[in-house]
Design an enzyme around this catalytic site. Structure first.
Site, PDB file in Angstrom:
ATOM      1  N   SER A 208       0.827  -1.195   0.000  1.00 26.97           N
ATOM      2  CA  SER A 208       0.000   0.000   0.000  1.00 26.97           C
ATOM      3  C   SER A 208       0.871   1.259   0.000  1.00 26.97           C
ATOM      4  O   SER A 208       1.765   1.393  -0.833  1.00 26.97           O
ATOM      5  CB  SER A 208      -0.959  -0.029   1.199  1.00 26.97           C
ATOM      6  OG  SER A 208      -1.966   0.954   1.069  1.00 26.97           O
TER       7      SER A 208
ATOM      8  N   HIS B 174      -7.074  -5.479  -1.872  1.00 29.38           N
ATOM      9  CA  HIS B 174      -5.910  -4.640  -1.558  1.00 29.38           C
ATOM     10  C   HIS B 174      -4.937  -5.300  -0.587  1.00 29.38           C
ATOM     11  O   HIS B 174      -3.732  -5.303  -0.807  1.00 29.38           O
ATOM     12  CB  HIS B 174      -6.394  -3.313  -0.982  1.00 29.38           C
ATOM     13  CG  HIS B 174      -5.293  -2.332  -0.713  1.00 29.38           C
ATOM     14  ND1 HIS B 174      -4.523  -1.777  -1.712  1.00 29.38           N
ATOM     15  CD2 HIS B 174      -4.826  -1.811   0.454  1.00 29.38           C
ATOM     16  CE1 HIS B 174      -3.637  -0.956  -1.191  1.00 29.38           C
ATOM     17  NE2 HIS B 174      -3.795  -0.959   0.127  1.00 29.38           N
TER      18      HIS B 174
ATOM     19  N   ASP C  99      -8.373  -4.352  -6.632  1.00 24.73           N
ATOM     20  CA  ASP C  99      -8.021  -3.452  -5.541  1.00 24.73           C
ATOM     21  C   ASP C  99      -8.930  -2.220  -5.594  1.00 24.73           C
ATOM     22  O   ASP C  99      -8.950  -1.501  -6.587  1.00 24.73           O
ATOM     23  CB  ASP C  99      -6.555  -3.035  -5.698  1.00 24.73           C
ATOM     24  CG  ASP C  99      -6.033  -2.230  -4.524  1.00 24.73           C
ATOM     25  OD1 ASP C  99      -6.843  -1.780  -3.699  1.00 24.73           O
ATOM     26  OD2 ASP C  99      -4.804  -2.054  -4.438  1.00 24.73           O
TER      27      ASP C  99
END
Length: 422
Positions: A232, A361, A327
């Site tokens: 991330s 994600h 995602d």
């Protein structure tokens, strides 16, 4: 409980968090329909659970790696389905397991399908985050705050810096598991840990440079340079570390951005990158109350945002780009394509890339509960992370193996590496 029914976890009731198991039931009636359940608590005491209904074979046995679930938290043959399908008993909660010292304890049970669901048998599976012999040392040296994990044996071992930095605090799970697989791993906090500030407004690349130098000095480290692993927001930090700092031989970017995000980046007292930001007016509110923020981030390729793009062509080491195609935090797949195209444009081929359909994600070490939504560290509200649970679980297994192979290939040591065992 029925004294005739036997519920077993094989090969052992104690294993590492990232190891698959076999769950088997014997002693049932022929073709008996039963419900299998799994329950666990995370570090905050939040209860997670799953269930699936099975029909025993003619011998009165159920094997989760052979027999299909007909309904429940998942359907079909899923040996580890009871683990990855566990959900909290309230919405928008992520399974929290940050400390390596606390095992993930899962209680499996088998119940009659009819009536009040009488429990016929149970067994506890202790899923450890740190292998026997792995040394954990809290780190508080200079500006560095984190934890160092060292495998058993004399080494030398390859070294990895774990940048699980965004959201505050310190996460040890990935670092301790990598150390259990033969890597010296330093995981560091960026804020919200020990005596660090609870919030930040800028990020200094010098901090990561200090961490790399500390890691390289460890006695058991044998690789000339270090690896870096991210996820991330820390994905763009990993790109900057690889692009500006010496001694980075292998970088794993997982569902990150191609630009510096959220906070301006400084090095040696000067700003080197502006921050790509979220436009909250572009988020979508769903019926569950969770937001879809994927389209909220500014365009990294727009002229006004060029100052946030990271010059990864400067990197001397190798990249592994890992992207989830579903995602919903941001468009990781497109960002990966931007990164690949940039390297190609500069005549570079120092990369590998892989993408996973229907994965969300949070790609983490495998067999933990899938997280559909939780509070976003930057937005401050629950957001959807994307993905379909089974596909996400498959992606985590594949990615975890590929990451270790990537590091072993590009962080070579002279001596044979060893894995920690339980």
């Amino acid at each position: 409980m029925s004294s005739q029914v036997r519920l077993r976890v094989l090969p052992s009731t104690r294993c590492l968090f990232d190891e698959p198991i076999q769950v088997k039931v014997a002693g049932l009636r022929s073709r008996q329909v039963v419900t299998m359940r799994a329950t666990s608590k995370d570090e905050k005491g939040m209860v997670f659970s799953s269930s699936a209904t099975y029909k025993a074979d003619d011998k009165g046995e159920v094997h989760l790696d052979r027999d299909p679930s007909v309904r429940g938290s998942y359907v079909g043959v899923e040996a580890m389905g009871l683990l990855w399908s566990m959900m909290a008993d309230r919405p928008h909660i992520k399974f929290r397991q940050l400390s390596s010292l606390n095992p993930h304890v899962v209680k499996f049970s088998v119940h009659e399908e009819e009536g009040e669901g009488k429990m016929l048998g149970e067994v506890t599976n202790e899923r450890c985050l740190i292998g026997d012999g792995v040394c954990r040392i809290p780190v508080k040296e200079g500006n560095i705050r984190g934890a160092l994990f060292t495998p058993p044996g004399e080494g030398p071992f390859p070294a990895v810096l774990d940048l699980w930095t965004f959201g505050g605090g310190l996460s040890e799970k990935r670092a301790s598991l990598l150390a259990s697989r033969g890597f010296v791993v330093l995981t560091i906090a960026l804020y919200g840990h020990d005596d660090m500030p609870s919030h930040i407004k800028v990020v200094h690349l010098d901090y990561f440079e200090e961490a790399i130098e500390f890691l390289k000095k460890q006695d058991k480290v044998g690789s000339n340079g270090v690896g870096v692993i991210s996820l991330s927001k820390s994905g763009d930090l990993a790109l900057s570390v690889a692009s500006y700092l010496p001694g980075v031989e292998a970088t794993v970017w997982i569902n990150g951005c191609c630009s510096n995000t959220a906070f301006p980046l400084y090095y040696k007292g000067s700003q080197i990158h502006s921050a790509l930001m979220y436009d909250r007016s572009k988020t979508i509110v769903t019926e569950t109350g969770a937001l879809v923020v994927k389209n909220g981030i500014d365009n990294p390729l727009a002229e006004e945002n060029k100052g946030s793009l990271i010059p990864i062509e400067r990197a001397k080491g190798r990249f592994l780009f890992v992207a989830s195609e579903d995602d919903l935090n941001w468009d990781s797949k497109s960002y990966m394509e931007v990164l690949v195209e940039r390297l190609k444009r500069y005549g570079k081929d120092n990369y590998e890339s892989v993408s996973y359909p229907r994965a969300g994600h949070y790609l983490e070490p495998p067999y933990g509960p899938y997280c559909p939504s939780c509070v976003h560290g930057l937005v401050g509200k629950p957001v959807l992370w994307g993905g379909e649970p089974r596909s996400h679980a498959v992606a985590e297994v594949h990615a975890w193996t590929k990451i270790q192979e990537f590091f072993r290939t590009h962080l070579r040591c002279d001596a044979t590496q060893t894995n920690a065992k339980l």
